[in-house]
Design a protein around this motif. Structure first.
Motif, PDB file in Angstrom:
ATOM      1  N   ALA A  10      44.700  48.574  41.314  1.00 16.30           N
ATOM      2  CA  ALA A  10      44.629  49.912  41.058  1.00 16.30           C
ATOM      3  C   ALA A  10      45.339  49.561  39.484  1.00 16.30           C
ATOM      4  O   ALA A  10      45.135  50.312  38.153  1.00 16.30           O
ATOM      5  CB  ALA A  10      45.127  50.687  41.633  1.00 16.30           C
ATOM      6  N   LEU A  11      46.144  49.000  39.842  1.00 16.04           N
ATOM      7  CA  LEU A  11      46.979  48.527  38.629  1.00 16.04           C
ATOM      8  C   LEU A  11      46.834  48.275  37.046  1.00 16.04           C
ATOM      9  O   LEU A  11      46.732  48.794  36.409  1.00 16.04           O
ATOM     10  CB  LEU A  11      48.339  47.885  37.792  1.00 16.04           C
ATOM     11  N   LEU A  12      45.137  47.505  37.617  1.00 17.67           N
ATOM     12  CA  LEU A  12      44.414  46.294  36.341  1.00 17.67           C
ATOM     13  C   LEU A  12      43.283  48.130  36.183  1.00 17.67           C
ATOM     14  O   LEU A  12      42.291  46.883  35.234  1.00 17.67           O
ATOM     15  CB  LEU A  12      44.327  45.775  36.895  1.00 17.67           C
ATOM     16  N   GLY A  13      43.055  48.471  36.530  1.00 13.34           N
ATOM     17  CA  GLY A  13      41.948  50.202  36.239  1.00 13.34           C
ATOM     18  C   GLY A  13      40.261  49.448  37.448  1.00 13.34           C
ATOM     19  O   GLY A  13      39.601  49.326  36.884  1.00 13.34           O
ATOM     20  N   VAL A  18      39.606  53.276  47.369  1.00 14.32           N
ATOM     21  CA  VAL A  18      38.703  51.782  48.448  1.00 14.32           C
ATOM     22  C   VAL A  18      37.993  52.489  49.572  1.00 14.32           C
ATOM     23  O   VAL A  18      38.341  53.943  49.883  1.00 14.32           O
ATOM     24  CB  VAL A  18      39.240  51.207  49.461  1.00 14.32           C
ATOM     25  N   ASP A  19      36.795  51.956  49.956  1.00 16.48           N
ATOM     26  CA  ASP A  19      36.016  53.191  50.790  1.00 16.48           C
ATOM     27  C   ASP A  19      36.001  51.972  51.807  1.00 16.48           C
ATOM     28  O   ASP A  19      35.290  52.550  53.394  1.00 16.48           O
ATOM     29  CB  ASP A  19      33.851  52.747  50.322  1.00 16.48           C
ATOM     30  N   PHE A  20      36.221  50.798  52.215  1.00 13.63           N
ATOM     31  CA  PHE A  20      36.584  49.927  53.745  1.00 13.63           C
ATOM     32  C   PHE A  20      37.332  49.223  53.554  1.00 13.63           C
ATOM     33  O   PHE A  20      38.163  49.099  52.211  1.00 13.63           O
ATOM     34  CB  PHE A  20      34.873  49.242  53.605  1.00 13.63           C
ATOM     35  N   GLU A  21      38.069  48.555  53.967  1.00 13.88           N
ATOM     36  CA  GLU A  21      39.278  47.807  54.355  1.00 13.88           C
ATOM     37  C   GLU A  21      38.989  46.218  53.481  1.00 13.88           C
ATOM     38  O   GLU A  21      37.794  45.929  53.327  1.00 13.88           O
ATOM     39  CB  GLU A  21      39.668  47.365  55.241  1.00 13.88           C
ATOM     40  N   ALA A  22      40.050  46.164  52.714  1.00 11.11           N
ATOM     41  CA  ALA A  22      40.000  45.338  51.571  1.00 11.11           C
ATOM     42  C   ALA A  22      39.099  44.763  50.925  1.00 11.11           C
ATOM     43  O   ALA A  22      39.101  44.284  49.601  1.00 11.11           O
ATOM     44  CB  ALA A  22      39.829  43.900  52.363  1.00 11.11           C
ATOM     45  N   GLN A  23      38.135  46.057  50.577  1.00 13.56           N
ATOM     46  CA  GLN A  23      37.894  46.681  48.797  1.00 13.56           C
ATOM     47  C   GLN A  23      38.042  46.328  47.611  1.00 13.56           C
ATOM     48  O   GLN A  23      37.477  45.214  46.822  1.00 13.56           O
ATOM     49  CB  GLN A  23      37.226  48.160  48.930  1.00 13.56           C
ATOM     50  N   ALA A  24      39.599  46.637  47.604  1.00  9.23           N
ATOM     51  CA  ALA A  24      40.449  46.326  46.339  1.00  9.23           C
ATOM     52  C   ALA A  24      40.547  44.545  45.922  1.00  9.23           C
ATOM     53  O   ALA A  24      40.651  44.175  45.134  1.00  9.23           O
ATOM     54  CB  ALA A  24      41.604  47.251  46.156  1.00  9.23           C
ATOM     55  N   ALA A  25      40.524  44.228  47.567  1.00  4.69           N
ATOM     56  CA  ALA A  25      41.432  43.096  46.642  1.00  4.69           C
ATOM     57  C   ALA A  25      40.158  42.167  47.345  1.00  4.69           C
ATOM     58  O   ALA A  25      39.712  40.720  46.439  1.00  4.69           O
ATOM     59  CB  ALA A  25      42.369  42.468  48.511  1.00  4.69           C
ATOM     60  N   ILE A  26      39.673  42.399  47.846  1.00  3.81           N
ATOM     61  CA  ILE A  26      37.698  41.285  47.210  1.00  3.81           C
ATOM     62  C   ILE A  26      37.427  41.760  45.815  1.00  3.81           C
ATOM     63  O   ILE A  26      36.634  40.461  45.017  1.00  3.81           O
ATOM     64  CB  ILE A  26      36.456  42.380  48.192  1.00  3.81           C
ATOM     65  N   GLU A  27      37.515  42.300  45.457  1.00  4.62           N
ATOM     66  CA  GLU A  27      37.526  42.949  44.002  1.00  4.62           C
ATOM     67  C   GLU A  27      37.721  42.898  42.455  1.00  4.62           C
ATOM     68  O   GLU A  27      38.174  42.055  41.962  1.00  4.62           O
ATOM     69  CB  GLU A  27      36.958  44.336  43.242  1.00  4.62           C
ATOM     70  N   LEU A  28      39.549  41.689  43.367  1.00  3.70           N
ATOM     71  CA  LEU A  28      40.739  41.845  42.338  1.00  3.70           C
ATOM     72  C   LEU A  28      40.117  40.044  42.755  1.00  3.70           C
ATOM     73  O   LEU A  28      39.922  39.258  41.606  1.00  3.70           O
ATOM     74  CB  LEU A  28      42.440  42.125  43.379  1.00  3.70           C
ATOM     75  N   GLU A  29      39.891  39.850  43.987  1.00  8.60           N
ATOM     76  CA  GLU A  29      39.509  38.159  44.135  1.00  8.60           C
ATOM     77  C   GLU A  29      37.915  37.631  43.125  1.00  8.60           C
ATOM     78  O   GLU A  29      38.080  36.994  42.405  1.00  8.60           O
ATOM     79  CB  GLU A  29      38.942  37.811  45.328  1.00  8.60           C
ATOM     80  N   ARG A  68      55.901  43.797  37.396  1.00  3.49           N
ATOM     81  CA  ARG A  68      56.539  43.913  35.811  1.00  3.49           C
ATOM     82  C   ARG A  68      55.431  43.050  34.723  1.00  3.49           C
ATOM     83  O   ARG A  68      55.737  44.089  34.066  1.00  3.49           O
ATOM     84  CB  ARG A  68      58.171  43.484  36.054  1.00  3.49           C
ATOM     85  N   GLY A  69      55.679  41.474  35.198  1.00  2.00           N
ATOM     86  CA  GLY A  69      54.767  40.658  34.055  1.00  2.00           C
ATOM     87  C   GLY A  69      53.424  41.375  34.150  1.00  2.00           C
ATOM     88  O   GLY A  69      52.685  41.493  33.070  1.00  2.00           O
ATOM     89  N   LEU A  70      52.724  41.831  35.126  1.00  2.00           N
ATOM     90  CA  LEU A  70      50.907  42.517  35.442  1.00  2.00           C
ATOM     91  C   LEU A  70      51.166  43.633  34.162  1.00  2.00           C
ATOM     92  O   LEU A  70      50.241  44.201  32.987  1.00  2.00           O
ATOM     93  CB  LEU A  70      50.433  42.768  37.000  1.00  2.00           C
ATOM     94  N   VAL A  71      52.269  44.772  34.337  1.00  2.00           N
ATOM     95  CA  VAL A  71      52.161  45.441  33.861  1.00  2.00           C
ATOM     96  C   VAL A  71      52.371  44.957  32.460  1.00  2.00           C
ATOM     97  O   VAL A  71      51.812  45.781  31.440  1.00  2.00           O
ATOM     98  CB  VAL A  71      53.540  46.496  34.024  1.00  2.00           C
ATOM     99  N   ARG A  72      53.254  44.164  32.156  1.00  2.00           N
ATOM    100  CA  ARG A  72      53.296  43.972  30.290  1.00  2.00           C
ATOM    101  C   ARG A  72      51.973  43.443  29.770  1.00  2.00           C
ATOM    102  O   ARG A  72      51.469  43.914  29.005  1.00  2.00           O
ATOM    103  CB  ARG A  72      54.977  42.519  30.675  1.00  2.00           C
TER     104      ARG A  72
END
Length: 166
Positions: A10-13, A18-29, A68-72
């Protein structure tokens, strides 16, 4: 770890809902995989703080420095792929750090990689490779998934052996 990956996505846009478990993590990967240098090159970009707040108590990994590093970096315009790779690299470094501490404190040399987070191929292979390079024996799932399905199977196996449980 799953909620951390959801928050970073979410932070990285990448994904806010999410519509299913791990969706955000899968897309981040997937975004981390697109980073030309890969997570190993970004391994030291971010770091978890590790502390033992209570003497003799468990170690606690604090993700605040990573966030904090990711936000920076997001504010500075760093590519989402690089930030995603950086998170993956930080998790690899965290697992290796914790394993080293366990070896130092308890003499442990075998690490089992389990839990839903190890369905993430970048993490599973990166952690396994780094641990083996550091002299650890690494156990990984082959026939049973590392997520809740594996936990359920383990509970069934234990239940089948406990007298009066079935």
């Amino acid at each position: 770890m799953g909620r951390l990956f959801d928050a970073v996505s979410a932070l990285l846009g990448i994904r806010h809902r999410v519509d299913f478990e791990a969706q955000a993590a899968i897309e981040l990967e997937a975004r981390a995989r697109r980073c030309p240098d890969g997570p190993d090159a970004w391994r030291n970009r971010y770091a978890f703080a590790v502390d033992r707040p209570v003497p003799g108590g468990p170690l606690v990994a604090d993700a605040a420095p990573v966030i904090r590093g990711l936000v920076r970096d997001t504010r500075r315009g760093l590519a989402v792929e690089a930030s995603s790779a950086g998170l993956h690299g930080a998790v690899v470094a965290l697992v290796v750090d914790l394993a080293r501490r366990a070896r130092s404190e308890r003499g442990l040399h075998v690490v089992a990689l389990t839990g839903g987070v190890f369905q993430n191929v970048l993490l599973a292979t990166g952690v396994a490779r780094a641990l083996r390079a550091d002299g650890f024996t690494v156990l990984r799932h082959r026939r049973v998934p590392p997520n809740d399905g594996g936990i359920a199977l383990g509970q069934l196996a234990v239940g089948a052996r406990v007298p009066g449980s079935g």
